[in-house]
Design an enzyme around this catalytic site. Structure first.
Site, short mmCIF file in Angstrom:
data_model
loop_
_atom_site.label_atom_id
_atom_site.label_comp_id
_atom_site.label_asym_id
_atom_site.label_seq_id
_atom_site.Cartn_x
_atom_site.Cartn_y
_atom_site.Cartn_z
N ASP A 4 14.34 51.33 -2.69
CA ASP A 4 13.86 50.01 -3.11
C ASP A 4 14.45 48.87 -2.30
OD1 ASP A 4 16.44 50.13 -3.99
OD2 ASP A 4 16.00 49.76 -6.11
N ASP A 39 18.06 59.84 -5.93
CA ASP A 39 19.18 58.97 -6.29
C ASP A 39 19.76 59.42 -7.62
OD1 ASP A 39 19.33 57.27 -4.13
OD2 ASP A 39 17.80 55.92 -4.89
N SER A 51 36.84 40.42 -5.75
CA SER A 51 37.98 40.93 -6.54
C SER A 51 37.75 42.35 -7.05
CB SER A 51 38.23 40.01 -7.74
OG SER A 51 37.18 40.13 -8.69
N ARG A 52 36.48 42.68 -7.34
CA ARG A 52 36.09 43.97 -7.92
C ARG A 52 36.84 44.26 -9.21
NH1 ARG A 52 36.57 48.45 -3.57
NH2 ARG A 52 35.38 49.64 -5.13
N ASP A 93 17.17 50.74 2.59
CA ASP A 93 16.50 52.04 2.48
C ASP A 93 15.36 52.20 3.47
OD1 ASP A 93 18.01 53.10 0.33
OD2 ASP A 93 16.85 51.91 -1.10
N PHE A 136 33.60 39.53 -13.11
CA PHE A 136 33.65 40.42 -11.95
C PHE A 136 33.06 39.71 -10.73
CE2 PHE A 136 31.65 43.41 -9.08
CZ PHE A 136 32.60 44.42 -8.93
N THR A 137 33.70 39.87 -9.58
CA THR A 137 33.13 39.37 -8.32
C THR A 137 33.20 40.49 -7.29
OG1 THR A 137 35.24 38.56 -7.43
CG2 THR A 137 33.96 37.03 -8.81
N ALA A 138 32.36 40.38 -6.28
CA ALA A 138 32.34 41.40 -5.23
C ALA A 138 33.65 41.40 -4.45
CB ALA A 138 31.17 41.15 -4.28
N LYS A 168 40.60 44.81 -15.64
CA LYS A 168 40.11 46.19 -15.48
C LYS A 168 39.25 46.22 -14.22
CE LYS A 168 35.76 46.12 -18.13
NZ LYS A 168 35.53 44.68 -18.24
#
Length: 682
Positions: free
Chosen positions: A518, A307, A381-382, A522, A377-379, A395
Site C-alpha cells: 500500500d 504481511d 523518542s519512540r 512497496d 509517542f514521537t518517532a 514505556k
C-alpha cells in the site's frame, strides 16, 4: 464489502445479450474465434445448399438440410450469446461505476496553497500537475495526492464501503480518487493524471472488457483447438472421396454436420466467456484486475508473500503479561504501565489499561483528575508516558528505554535483557517500562494470530503454494509467530530492498510470486511481483505499480485472489476435457449413420441404436448446440473449487468432466432421437 451480485440470467441482460449475439454473426466478429468461424462457414454453406435443394437446382432432402443448417446457426448464436452475456454482466458492473463520474466543475488554484485565488474550470479539463481545492460536500474531480489539509472522505462509490476514511497530506494516506466525496474539512490536491487516465476511467475500461486481451494460456489453448479443427477438417474432407469410391457418396450437408460435431465447439464457444467471467468474478470480490493476464497469473502463483499485520495476525497487539524486573512487584509494574497508558489511545495502550484493571483492579483513574501531563509517542523518542507529581514514567521499545536510562545516569539491568529476549522468543513484542532511571519491567504485547489461518495455510501447502510471512519484527519474534501461524518461511526486519530481493530470488527459481502493498516504498516490489495487489487506501505509486487493486484494502484478500485465479484455470481445463470427451461420444452417433450405407460393417458402432441415419445426425447437431447453453452457468460461475494437490485435482476433473463428457452425449443424443421420432420429425 462486496458489490451486489447480479443474477446469473438477469432478464434485461439476457435480452441485451440476445441482441448482441445476432450482431456478432458478422464475419469480422466470428473471425476472432477460429473454431466458431468454421461453424459459421458451415452454416452459410448448408444454408446455400438448402436453398438450392428447395429450388430444384440440387437433388436431395431440402427439409433435412434446412434443419441441419438451422441448428448450425443456433450453435453459432449460442456461442455468441455466452460471450455477450459475460460481457453484459461486466458492462452492468461498469455502469454502476459510470454513475460515479459526474460532469462537474473544479476550483483550480493559481498557487499551490490554501487560500490562493482560484478559477472555476470543468473537471474534465484538469491536467496532470494542476492544483485544486475541494471542501466539504465537493466531489473530488481527479486522482491525485493531498499536498495540504486533511479531510474525511466518502469512498463508497468506488469501494462499496460506507465507512468514511481519512485522507491527509504526507504519509501513505495522501492518495485520493476522483469521484469520491469530501464529508468534512478541506484538501488541496495535486492532480496526478490527465483526463481519461483516472483510476475510475481505467476501472470502467477494464470492467467493460474493452481492453481485454487473450492471456498466454488462452492463446495456447486456442492454438490447440485450431490444430484439432484442422485435423478434423482434413479427415472430413477425405471421407467424401472414400464414400464416393464405395458407390454411395455422402452429402456435403452430412459432412459439414460431422465436422461441426467433431471439432471442439463446446469449449470454442465458451472460451471467451470464461475469460470475461474470470475478471467479473474478481470484481465481485471487489478487486479490479488490470488484465486477464493478471487473473490467470493468480491461478499459477506458487509463492505468497503475506504481511504479518492484518493478514496473519489481527493487527492490534494486545498486552498479555506484566513481567517485573528483579526486586519489583508485578502490581507496581502494572500500576506504572497503566499510568503511562491512561491517555494512550492506541489499541496497545488501551489493552495495557484493561490488563492492569483485570489483574489488579486498578481503575477509575484519568490524566485530568491526577493533574498529570501526558507525554505522547514521537518517532524521535519512540516512547510515551506521563509526568505525575515528581514521577516520570515512560514505556517504549527496548533500545529507546535503554538510551533514556543511560541518559539519566542509570543502568539497564541484565535480567531485563533476558526477559526481553524471552518475550521475543514467545512471539510477543517487548515493551519496557521505566520510572526515572529505574527499569520496572517488561510488558508482553502479543500479536493475536487469526483464527483458522493455520488451516488455510495448510490448504495452500496442499496446492503446492509456499507461504512467506513478511514482518518488520526481529527474527526471534518473527520465528515464533511464523511457527504459530504455520507459514512455510518468513522474512524478518523486512525492508523494501529485502522484499524486492526475495521476489527476484523466487522468480529466478522459476516461481510465480504474489504480494500485497500500500505504500510508495512497496512500489518496486509490487512492480516486480507476478501478481501485485495494491490497496485502494494506499498511495498512487503503489496502485500504478500493481496489476490489481483491492477496493476493500484488505491484505487477506490475496488468498481469495489466488483462489479465483485457480478457479478460472480449472474451469477452462474442465470444460476443455468435457468438450473433447464429447467428441468421442458424438463419433459413435454420426459415423455409423453417415457411412453405414457405404460400409455396412460400421453398423457395429451404432451402439445407441438410433432411429435412422437422418435422426442420428440431426440429434447430434441439436445436442452440440444445446450443450453450450447448458454449460453457460458453469462458464460464468466457475467450477466448484477445492484446495487439492495437482494430482488429486487432475483425477477429480477426469472423473467428473472426462467421464461426464463421455456419458452425457450418449444420453442426450438418445433422448433427442426419441423425441424427434415420437414427434414424427424424422
Amino acid at each position: 464489502m462486496s458489490r451486489k451480485q447480479l443474477a446469473l440470467f438477469e432478464p434485461t441482460l439476457v435480452v441485451q445479450a440476445l441482441k448482441e449475439a445476432v450482431k456478432k454473426l458478422n464475419p469480422q466478429a466470428q473471425w476472432r474465434n477460429p473454431v466458431m468461424f468454421i461453424v459459421w462457414i458451415g452454416s452459410l454453406l448448408t444454408t446455400c445448399i438448402s436453398i438450392a435443394m428447395a429450388s430444384g437446382v440440387m437433388p436431395g432432402n431440402a427439409l433435412f438440410s434446412a434443419a441441419i443448417s438451422g441448428w448450425l446457426w443456433v450453435t453459432v448464436l449460442f456461442a455468441n450469446f455466452a460471450e455477450a452475456l459475460a460481457e453484459g454482466r461486466s458492462k452492468a458492473q461498469a455502469n454502476s461505476l459510470k454513475g460515479v463520474k459526474k460532469t462537474a466543475f473544479a476550483r483550480k488554484l493559481r498557487e499551490p496553497k490554501y487560500g490562493a485565488a482560484a478559477d472555476k474550470v470543468p473537471a474534465d479539463q484538469l491536467r496532470k500537475g494542476d492544483i485544486v481545492l475541494v471542501e466539504a460536500g465537493d466531489i473530488i474531480p481527479c486522482d491525485g495526492e493531498v499536498i495540504e489539509g486533511g479531510a474525511s472522505v466518502d469512498e463508497s462509490a468506488i469501494t462499496g464501503e460506507s465507512a468514511p476514511v481519512i485522507r491527509e497530506s504526507g504519509g501513505d494516506f495522501a492518495s485520493v480518487t476522483g469521484g469520491t466525496r469530501i464529508l468534512s474539512d478541506w484538501l488541496v490536491i495535486e492532480c496526478s493524471v490527465n483526463p481519461g487516465e483516472t483510476f475510475l476511467d481505467r476501472m470502467i475500461a477494464m470492467v467493460e472488457g474493452a481492453q481485454r486481451r487473450k492471456t498466454p494460456n488462452e492463446i495456447a489453448l486456442t492454438i490447440l483447438l485450431i490444430a484439432l479443427t484442422i485435423v478434423f477438417l482434413l479427415a472430413t474432407a477425405t471421407l467424401w472421396p472414400f464414400s464416393a469410391w464405395g458407390g454411395n457418396a455422402v452429402s456435403v450437408t452430412v459432412l459439414v454436420a460431422l465436422l461441426v460435431c467433431l471439432i471442439p465447439t463446446t469449449i470454442g464457444g465458451l472460451l471467451s466467456a470464461i475469460g470475461v467471467a474470470g475478471m467479473s468474478r474478481m470484481l465481485g470480490a471487489n478487486v479490479i484486475a488490470t488484465s486477464g493476464r493478471a487473473v490467470e497469473a493468480a491461478g499459477d502463483v506458487d509463492v505468497l508473500l503475506l504481511d504479518k499485520t492484518g493478514t496473519i495476525t489481527l493487527g492490534n497487539r494486545q498486552a498479555s503479561e506484566f513481567i517485573p524486573a528483579q526486586g519489583v512487584e508485578e502490581k507496581a509494574l502494572a500500576d506504572a504501565a497503566q499510568l503511562a497508558s491512561l491517555a494512550d489511545e492506541t489499541p496497545e495502550g488501551r489493552s495495557i489499561v484493561i490488563l492492569a484493571k483485570q489483574r489488579f483492579n486498578l481503575r477509575e483513574r484519568d490524566v485530568q483528575s491526577l493533574h498529570a501531563t501526558f507525554v505522547p509517542f514521537t518517532a524521535q523518542s519512540r516512547m510515551s508516558g506521563i509526568n505525575i507529581d515528581n514521577r516520570m514514567i515512560r514505556k517504549g521499545s527496548v533500545d529507546a528505554i535503554r538510551r533514556h536510562v543511560e541518559a539519566n545516569g542509570g543502568h539497564f539491568p541484565a535480567d531485563v535483557d533476558q526477559k526481553v529476549d524471552q518475550v521475543a522468543r514467545q512471539g510477543a513484542t517487548p515493551l519496557v517500562v521505566v520510572e526515572g532511571s529505574r527499569v520496572l519491567g517488561v510488558i508482553a504485547l502479543k500479536d493475536i494470530v487469526k483464527g483458522g489461518i493455520k488451516e488455510r495455510f495448510a490448504q495452500l501447502r496442499k496446492m503446492g503454494i509456499k507461504t512467506v510471512m513478511i514482518t518488520g519484527d526481529n527474527r526471534l519474534t518473527a520465528a515464533a509467530i511464523a511457527a504459530e501461524a504455520g507459514v512455510d518461511d518468513f522474512l524478518a526486519e523486512a525492508t523494501p530492498e529485502a522484499k524486492l530481493a526475495l521476489i527476484r530470488q523466487y522468480q529466478a527459481e522459476g516461481r510465480l510470486v504474489a504480494m500485497t502493498g500500500d505504500g510508495t516504498n512497496d512500489a518496486p516490489a509490487l512492480a516486480q511481483a507476478d501478481v501485485a495487489v495494491a490497496m485502494n487506501s494506499g498511495t498512487q505509486a503503489a496502485k500504478e505499480a500493481g496489476n490489481m487493486v483491492d477496493l476493500d484494502s484488505n491484505p487477506t484478500k490475496l488468498i481469495e485472489v489466488v483462489h479465483i485465479g485457480k478457479q478460472m484455470l480449472m474451469t477452462r481445463g474442465s470444460l476443455t476435457t468435457f468438450s473433447i470427451a464429447n467428441d468421442v461420444a458424438k463419433y459413435f452417433a454420426i459415423i455409423p449413420a453417415a457411412f453405414a450405407a457405404t460400409y455396412p460393417q460400421l453398423n457395429a458402432l451404432n451402439i445407441m441404436r438410433l432411429h435412422s441415419p437422418d435422426s442420428a445426425i440431426l440429434s447430434a447437431v441439436i445436442f452440440n448446440a444445446l450443450i453450450i447453453v447448458f454449460l453457460i452457468p458453469l462458464a460464468l460461475k466457475g467450477v466448484s473449487y477445492k484446495p487439492l494437490t495437482a494430482s488429486a485435482m487432475l483425477r477429480r476433473n477426469l472423473w467428473i468432466y472426462g467421464l461426464g463428457g463421455l456419458l452425457v452425449p450418449f444420453i442426450g443424443i438418445k433422448v433427442i432421437d426419441l423425441l424427434l421420432t415420437i414427434c414424427g420429425l424424422v
